[in-house]
Structures are given as structure tokens and as C-alpha cells.
Design a protein around this motif. Structure first.
Motif, PDB file in Angstrom:
ATOM      1  N   ARG A  21       0.857  -1.185   0.000  1.00 20.88           N
ATOM      2  CA  ARG A  21       0.000   0.000   0.000  1.00 20.88           C
ATOM      3  C   ARG A  21       0.893   1.236   0.000  1.00 20.88           C
ATOM      4  N   VAL A  22       0.529   2.224  -0.833  1.00 24.11           N
ATOM      5  CA  VAL A  22       1.251   3.501  -0.860  1.00 24.11           C
ATOM      6  C   VAL A  22       0.875   4.262   0.406  1.00 24.11           C
ATOM      7  N   VAL A  23       1.869   4.597   1.229  1.00 22.53           N
ATOM      8  CA  VAL A  23       1.601   5.303   2.478  1.00 22.53           C
ATOM      9  C   VAL A  23       2.078   6.749   2.451  1.00 22.53           C
ATOM     10  N   GLU A  24       2.940   7.089   1.487  1.00 16.32           N
ATOM     11  CA  GLU A  24       3.418   8.464   1.402  1.00 16.32           C
ATOM     12  C   GLU A  24       4.008   8.705   0.023  1.00 16.32           C
ATOM     13  N   VAL A  25       3.786   9.896  -0.525  1.00 17.33           N
ATOM     14  CA  VAL A  25       4.369  10.301  -1.798  1.00 17.33           C
ATOM     15  C   VAL A  25       5.069  11.621  -1.568  1.00 17.33           C
ATOM     16  N   VAL A  29       9.499  10.113  -4.839  1.00 19.56           N
ATOM     17  CA  VAL A  29       9.637   8.810  -4.181  1.00 19.56           C
ATOM     18  C   VAL A  29       8.295   8.430  -3.581  1.00 19.56           C
ATOM     19  N   ILE A  30       7.911   7.157  -3.753  1.00 22.46           N
ATOM     20  CA  ILE A  30       6.724   6.681  -3.041  1.00 22.46           C
ATOM     21  C   ILE A  30       7.167   5.694  -1.976  1.00 22.46           C
ATOM     22  N   TRP A  31       6.585   5.870  -0.790  1.00 24.43           N
ATOM     23  CA  TRP A  31       6.877   4.990   0.341  1.00 24.43           C
ATOM     24  C   TRP A  31       5.766   3.961   0.435  1.00 24.43           C
ATOM     25  N   LEU A  32       6.172   2.713   0.539  1.00 27.89           N
ATOM     26  CA  LEU A  32       5.240   1.594   0.515  1.00 27.89           C
ATOM     27  C   LEU A  32       5.344   0.793   1.800  1.00 27.89           C
ATOM     28  N   GLN A  33       4.254   0.136   2.126  1.00 27.35           N
ATOM     29  CA  GLN A  33       4.224  -0.737   3.299  1.00 27.35           C
ATOM     30  C   GLN A  33       3.533  -2.032   2.906  1.00 27.35           C
ATOM     31  N   SER A  55       5.901  -1.370  19.548  1.00 24.07           N
ATOM     32  CA  SER A  55       4.485  -1.360  19.198  1.00 24.07           C
ATOM     33  C   SER A  55       4.300  -1.823  17.761  1.00 24.07           C
ATOM     34  N   LEU A  56       3.093  -2.204  17.430  1.00 20.23           N
ATOM     35  CA  LEU A  56       2.768  -2.634  16.078  1.00 20.23           C
ATOM     36  C   LEU A  56       3.034  -1.502  15.085  1.00 20.23           C
ATOM     37  N   ALA A  57       2.700  -0.275  15.462  1.00 18.98           N
ATOM     38  CA  ALA A  57       2.912   0.869  14.571  1.00 18.98           C
ATOM     39  C   ALA A  57       4.396   1.050  14.273  1.00 18.98           C
ATOM     40  N   ARG A  58       5.243   0.879  15.270  1.00 18.52           N
ATOM     41  CA  ARG A  58       6.680   1.044  15.067  1.00 18.52           C
ATOM     42  C   ARG A  58       7.225  -0.076  14.187  1.00 18.52           C
ATOM     43  N   ARG A  59       6.740  -1.304  14.362  1.00 16.79           N
ATOM     44  CA  ARG A  59       7.191  -2.412  13.521  1.00 16.79           C
ATOM     45  C   ARG A  59       6.725  -2.204  12.079  1.00 16.79           C
ATOM     46  N   ASN A  60       5.496  -1.720  11.890  1.00 15.33           N
ATOM     47  CA  ASN A  60       5.016  -1.434  10.542  1.00 15.33           C
ATOM     48  C   ASN A  60       5.839  -0.338   9.894  1.00 15.33           C
ATOM     49  N   GLU A  61       6.219   0.668  10.658  1.00 15.21           N
ATOM     50  CA  GLU A  61       7.055   1.755  10.159  1.00 15.21           C
ATOM     51  C   GLU A  61       8.398   1.201   9.688  1.00 15.21           C
ATOM     52  N   ALA A  62       8.945   0.242  10.412  1.00 12.08           N
ATOM     53  CA  ALA A  62      10.242  -0.349  10.055  1.00 12.08           C
ATOM     54  C   ALA A  62      10.154  -1.161   8.769  1.00 12.08           C
ATOM     55  N   ARG A  63       8.975  -1.614   8.387  1.00 12.54           N
ATOM     56  CA  ARG A  63       8.801  -2.418   7.185  1.00 12.54           C
ATOM     57  C   ARG A  63       8.626  -1.562   5.933  1.00 12.54           C
ATOM     58  N   ARG A  64       8.552  -0.263   6.084  1.00 13.77           N
ATOM     59  CA  ARG A  64       8.383   0.627   4.937  1.00 13.77           C
ATOM     60  C   ARG A  64       9.603   0.585   4.036  1.00 13.77           C
ATOM     61  N   PHE A  65       9.360   0.742   2.737  1.00 12.36           N
ATOM     62  CA  PHE A  65      10.448   0.862   1.772  1.00 12.36           C
ATOM     63  C   PHE A  65       9.986   1.790   0.661  1.00 12.36           C
ATOM     64  N   VAL A  75      -1.557   8.156  -2.291  1.00 14.71           N
ATOM     65  CA  VAL A  75      -1.599   7.546  -0.961  1.00 14.71           C
ATOM     66  C   VAL A  75      -2.858   6.683  -0.835  1.00 14.71           C
ATOM     67  N   GLY A  76      -2.689   5.490  -0.284  1.00 18.22           N
ATOM     68  CA  GLY A  76      -3.795   4.572  -0.085  1.00 18.22           C
ATOM     69  C   GLY A  76      -3.968   3.555  -1.200  1.00 18.22           C
ATOM     70  N   GLU A  77      -3.343   3.782  -2.350  1.00 13.07           N
ATOM     71  CA  GLU A  77      -3.467   2.838  -3.457  1.00 13.07           C
ATOM     72  C   GLU A  77      -2.710   1.559  -3.157  1.00 13.07           C
ATOM     73  N   ARG A  78      -3.234   0.452  -3.671  1.00 14.82           N
ATOM     74  CA  ARG A  78      -2.586  -0.851  -3.521  1.00 14.82           C
ATOM     75  C   ARG A  78      -1.923  -1.203  -4.842  1.00 14.82           C
ATOM     76  N   ILE A  79      -0.666  -1.621  -4.785  1.00 18.96           N
ATOM     77  CA  ILE A  79       0.060  -2.004  -5.987  1.00 18.96           C
ATOM     78  C   ILE A  79       0.763  -3.339  -5.747  1.00 18.96           C
ATOM     79  N   VAL A  80       1.202  -3.941  -6.836  1.00 21.10           N
ATOM     80  CA  VAL A  80       1.956  -5.190  -6.762  1.00 21.10           C
ATOM     81  C   VAL A  80       3.401  -4.876  -7.138  1.00 21.10           C
TER      82      VAL A  80
END
Length: 168
Positions: A21-25, A29-33, A55-65, A75-80
Motif C-alpha cells: 500500500r502507498v503510504v506516502e508520496v 519517491v513513493i513509500w510503501l508498506q 508497538s505494532l505501529a513502530r514495527r510497521n514503520e520499520a517495514r516501509r520501503f 496515498v492509499g493505493e494498492r500495488i503489486v
């Protein structure tokens, strides 16, 4: 130029895919989670997920690329996204195979030269440390070359998850 487009499409078809999911543009650069898969919560450790350090939020933040911005994504779009299987195997061999091989080789050499358990143990630990250091250098090289970077493949279809399989 036509050959290049065909080659890209062939490699895309053979990619190991994941839905993100696109979480930031920002600034090209687009940031994905990564999205949680449909099998998440069904393993033996499901009761422990979300507990423990952080916390779950911090772990999710660490998974961003991030990937280079693709026109029209918001933001909010789902991509493959996808990574070539050959690169995943190469990364796994560097991360796991190299340290294991150096540890076993050092232990074997120490056992044949010295014959003692303590010498073999120390050599195995030293071989493991050297292998981990070499793996770190190899991972840096892979990362710097961009080989490990996921590639944008397509927009995800409604209900699509786990790299192209629809949820039931």
C-alpha cells in the motif's frame, strides 16, 4: 527498444510478488508498506504476534520501503511489486549460506589440525563471525547495485493479495 520492453515483461511474470500500500508520496519517491497476508494469524505463534518489544505501529514503520515515483499513484493505493527469484536465492545464499559455510569450514580445519573440541568451537565461532562480516559486505553490494529493490509491476486488483491470488 522493443526487445527491452519484452525482457522487462518476461522478468515481471517470473517475479516473486507482493501487494503493498502507498503510504506516502514525496519528492519523486513513493513509500510503501507491505500488506498483512491472508495467512497472517494462522501460524503457531499467532497468539504472540503484536506482543513483545515495540508497538505494532513502530514495527510497521520499520517495514516501509521506497521506490521511484510512478505517475498517477497516490496515498492509499494498492500495488503489486516484485523481485526476481534469482535475486532472492542470491540474497539467501549470502545471508545464510556464507556464514554457515565459513563456520563449518573453520571448524573442520580446526578439528583436523588440532583435534580438540575447544579449538573447534573457537574456530567455528571465528568462522561464523567472518562469514557474517562477509555477508554484510555482500548484502551492501547487492543493495547498492539496486538488485534487491522491488519493482513496480501493476496496480493491485480488488481482492488481490499474496502476489496475484484472490482472497476467498
Amino acid at each position: 527498444m522493443n526487445k527491452e520492453i519484452t525482457m522487462i515483461r518476461l522478468s515481471d511474470r517470473n517475479s516473486v510478488e507482493g501487494v503493498v500500500r502507498v503510504v506516502e508520496v514525496q519528492d519523486g519517491v513513493i513509500w510503501l508498506q507491505p500488506e498483512q497476508t491472508s495467512t497472517c494469524g494462522s501460524c503457531a505463534s499467532a497468539g504472540q504476534c503484536g506482543k513483545g518489544i515495540g508497538s505494532l505501529a513502530r514495527r510497521n514503520e520499520a517495514r516501509r520501503f521506497s521506490i521511484a515515483h510512478q505517475n498517477g499513484l497516490g496515498v492509499g493505493e494498492r500495488i503489486v511489486v516484485g523481485v526476481a527469484p534469482r535475486i532472492l536465492v542470491k540474497a539467501a545464499l549470502i545471508a545464510y549460506g556464507l556464514p554457515l559455510t565459513t563456520a563449518l569450514a573453520a571448524a573442520g580445519i580446526a578439528q583436523s589440525w588440532f583435534g580438540g573440541d575447544l579449538a573447534t568451537l573457537l574456530a567455528a565461532a571465528t568462522g561464523l563471525a567472518c562469514g557474517l562480516w562477509m555477508a554484510r559486505l555482500g548484502a551492501r553490494r547487492l543493495s547498492a547495485s539496486g538488485e534487491l529493490a522491488p519493482r513496480f509491476l501493476r496496480r493491485a486488483q480488488p481482492g488481490e493479495s499474496d502476489g496475484g491470488k484472490s482472497e476467498s
